[in-house]
Design a protein around this motif. Structure first.
Motif, short mmCIF file in Angstrom:
data_model
loop_
_atom_site.label_atom_id
_atom_site.label_comp_id
_atom_site.label_asym_id
_atom_site.label_seq_id
_atom_site.Cartn_x
_atom_site.Cartn_y
_atom_site.Cartn_z
N UNK A 1 56.45 15.21 36.11
CA UNK A 1 56.61 16.24 37.35
C UNK A 1 55.44 17.66 37.54
N UNK A 2 54.59 17.83 38.59
CA UNK A 2 53.42 18.77 38.71
C UNK A 2 53.92 20.31 38.22
N UNK A 3 53.94 20.81 37.18
CA UNK A 3 54.28 22.26 37.26
C UNK A 3 53.56 22.82 36.94
N UNK A 4 53.82 24.11 37.94
CA UNK A 4 53.02 25.19 38.36
C UNK A 4 53.44 26.67 38.12
N UNK A 5 52.39 27.63 37.95
CA UNK A 5 53.01 29.15 37.74
C UNK A 5 52.69 30.06 38.90
#
Length: 198
Positions: free
Chosen positions: A165-169
């Motif tokens: 899954x794409x994890x962004x901040x």
């Protein structure tokens, strides 16, 4: 030193237990409450007892709610492909005021903080992993930009990598209306790191 009857001192002590409330503020609050009409004091006390008795955590996201699941988790118009991870339920309220995010939330109820004796098992991470499914495309980590928040964000990113899954901040940097001369080095570094093309 103040010399109040025992009941007043006890009320001052109770107010002083609240976060950000020192003795002087607790004293002012106590004296204010004592000058209110009886009906208002009873209403205040009833509201405290009712909130403490009926408010619980949503079994899905961990937000405060009086019905399970909460109004956000039960809303069919929310985007199921995105989850925004926050530290505390109050952070959801802050993000909702912006009206820019229409996905789901997940509340950690804290951050990883070895100095405070809090590790990954002490925050709500296992339930986040349980929420990963084929519909989920992105997890946005919106922990605070401090040492504990950054460490928690990095840890979450690391444990979610195998799930694909794409994890962004969320971005950090100079606030709107801020001035460069008042920004600290870390904030400036984050602002430069997260710069965007115009």
């Amino acid at each position: 030193m103040d010399f109040y009857p025992v009941a007043i001192e006890k009320l001052i002590e109770e107010f002083a237990k609240l976060p950000g409330i020192g003795y002087k503020t607790a004293q002012r609050l106590t004296l204010h409450v004592l000058n209110l009409p009886r009906e208002e004091v009873v209403g205040f006390a009833e509201a405290l007892v009712k909130a403490r008795g009926t408010i619980k955590y949503c079994s899905v996201c961990g937000n405060y709610t009086d019905s399970d699941p909460c109004s956000i988790c039960s809303n069919p118009n929310r985007d199921n492909s995105t989850i925004c991870v926050v530290e505390q339920p109050k952070d959801i309220n802050t993000l909702e005021k912006v009206q820019e995010f229409n996905g789901r939330y997940h509340v950690l109820h804290g951050v990883i903080s070895p100095m405070m004796g809090k590790g990954p098992d002490d925050i709500n991470l296992k339930n986040l992993i349980k929420r990963i499914n084929d519909e989920l495309k992105e997890i946005i980590i919106a922990t605070n930009p401090n040492v504990e928040g950054e460490a928690t964000a990095m840890y979450i990113s690391k444990i979610l990598k195998p799930f694909g899954v794409k994890v962004t901040r969320i971005a950090h940097g100079i606030p709107v209306g801020g001035e460069l001369e008042y920004a600290d080095e870390v904030t400036l570094a984050k602002a430069l790191e997260g710069r965007t093309e115009l």
